[in-house]
Design a protein around this motif. Structure first.
Motif, PDB file in Angstrom:
ATOM      1  N   TYR A 147      31.539   8.931 -21.113  1.00  0.00           N
ATOM      2  CA  TYR A 147      30.920   7.639 -20.800  1.00  0.00           C
ATOM      3  C   TYR A 147      31.392   6.580 -21.785  1.00  0.00           C
ATOM      4  N   MET A 165      23.774   6.412 -16.660  1.00  0.00           N
ATOM      5  CA  MET A 165      23.807   7.439 -15.628  1.00  0.00           C
ATOM      6  C   MET A 165      22.434   7.669 -15.026  1.00  0.00           C
ATOM      7  N   TRP A 200      17.572   5.348 -14.786  1.00  0.00           N
ATOM      8  CA  TRP A 200      18.786   5.135 -15.579  1.00  0.00           C
ATOM      9  C   TRP A 200      18.614   5.601 -17.017  1.00  0.00           C
ATOM     10  N   ILE A 240      22.366   9.412 -23.358  1.00  0.00           N
ATOM     11  CA  ILE A 240      22.910  10.366 -22.389  1.00  0.00           C
ATOM     12  C   ILE A 240      23.035  11.741 -23.035  1.00  0.00           C
ATOM     13  N   ASP A 275      30.409   6.052  -8.735  1.00  0.00           N
ATOM     14  CA  ASP A 275      30.838   5.789 -10.102  1.00  0.00           C
ATOM     15  C   ASP A 275      31.479   4.420 -10.250  1.00  0.00           C
ATOM     16  N   GLU A 280      29.331   3.674 -15.267  1.00  0.00           N
ATOM     17  CA  GLU A 280      28.097   3.989 -14.552  1.00  0.00           C
ATOM     18  C   GLU A 280      28.348   5.182 -13.658  1.00  0.00           C
ATOM     19  N   ARG A 281      27.390   6.105 -13.633  1.00  0.00           N
ATOM     20  CA  ARG A 281      27.477   7.301 -12.781  1.00  0.00           C
ATOM     21  C   ARG A 281      26.113   7.499 -12.163  1.00  0.00           C
ATOM     22  N   ARG A 282      26.041   7.335 -10.843  1.00  0.00           N
ATOM     23  CA  ARG A 282      24.763   7.490 -10.151  1.00  0.00           C
ATOM     24  C   ARG A 282      24.870   8.618  -9.144  1.00  0.00           C
TER      25      ARG A 282
END
Length: 129
Positions: free
Chosen positions: A36, A42, A51, A58, A109, A122-124
């Motif tokens: 990241y 994330m 988030w 993280i 992403d 960003e990673r969702r």
């Protein structure tokens, strides 16, 4: 941007997705967090609106998880290059765990080029079922 430059970015970002899955399955949390950007964020597939922001947070979130055996399989990876320093992507995810049925979902992403290379801005994750 040349077609070759676009393909290189697509490959670098797709590799980041695969590396994330492999490091996650190996419980190498510090290395996962390093994927990241420093201010990256994330959401886990099981909590797609919760988030976790910043590399230290993280890492702490991964360290707080109970130990488990997993195998993430990522496919249908599509990366769209925005410019020389930004890209977005989507991938399908199949998660196998030793303690329950498989989960199917996806990741959305945002990628950013940093001095250390491409990282997740960003990673969702989301679950389909």
């Amino acid at each position: 941007m040349s077609p070759e430059a676009i393909r290189a970015i697509e490959q670098d970002c797709a590799r980041l997705i695969a590396r994330y899955a492999n490091l996650n399955d190996a419980a190498r949390w510090a290395e996962v967090a390093e994927l990241y950007a420093e201010d990256g964020r994330m959401c886990r597939p099981t909590a797609p609106d919760d988030w976790i922001v910043g590399r230290p947070a993280i890492l702490a979130a991964f360290l707080a998880r109970p130990a488990r055996t997993t195998r993430h399989v990522c496919s249908n990876i599509v990366i769209d290059v925005i410019d020389a320093d930004h890209a977005i992507g989507e991938s399908a995810m199949l998660l196998f765990t030793a303690d329950g049925p498989p989960k199917v979902g996806s990741f959305h992403d945002r990628f950013v080029r940093t001095d250390a290379g491409w990282r997740f801005a960003e990673r969702r994750g989301t679950l389909t079922f």
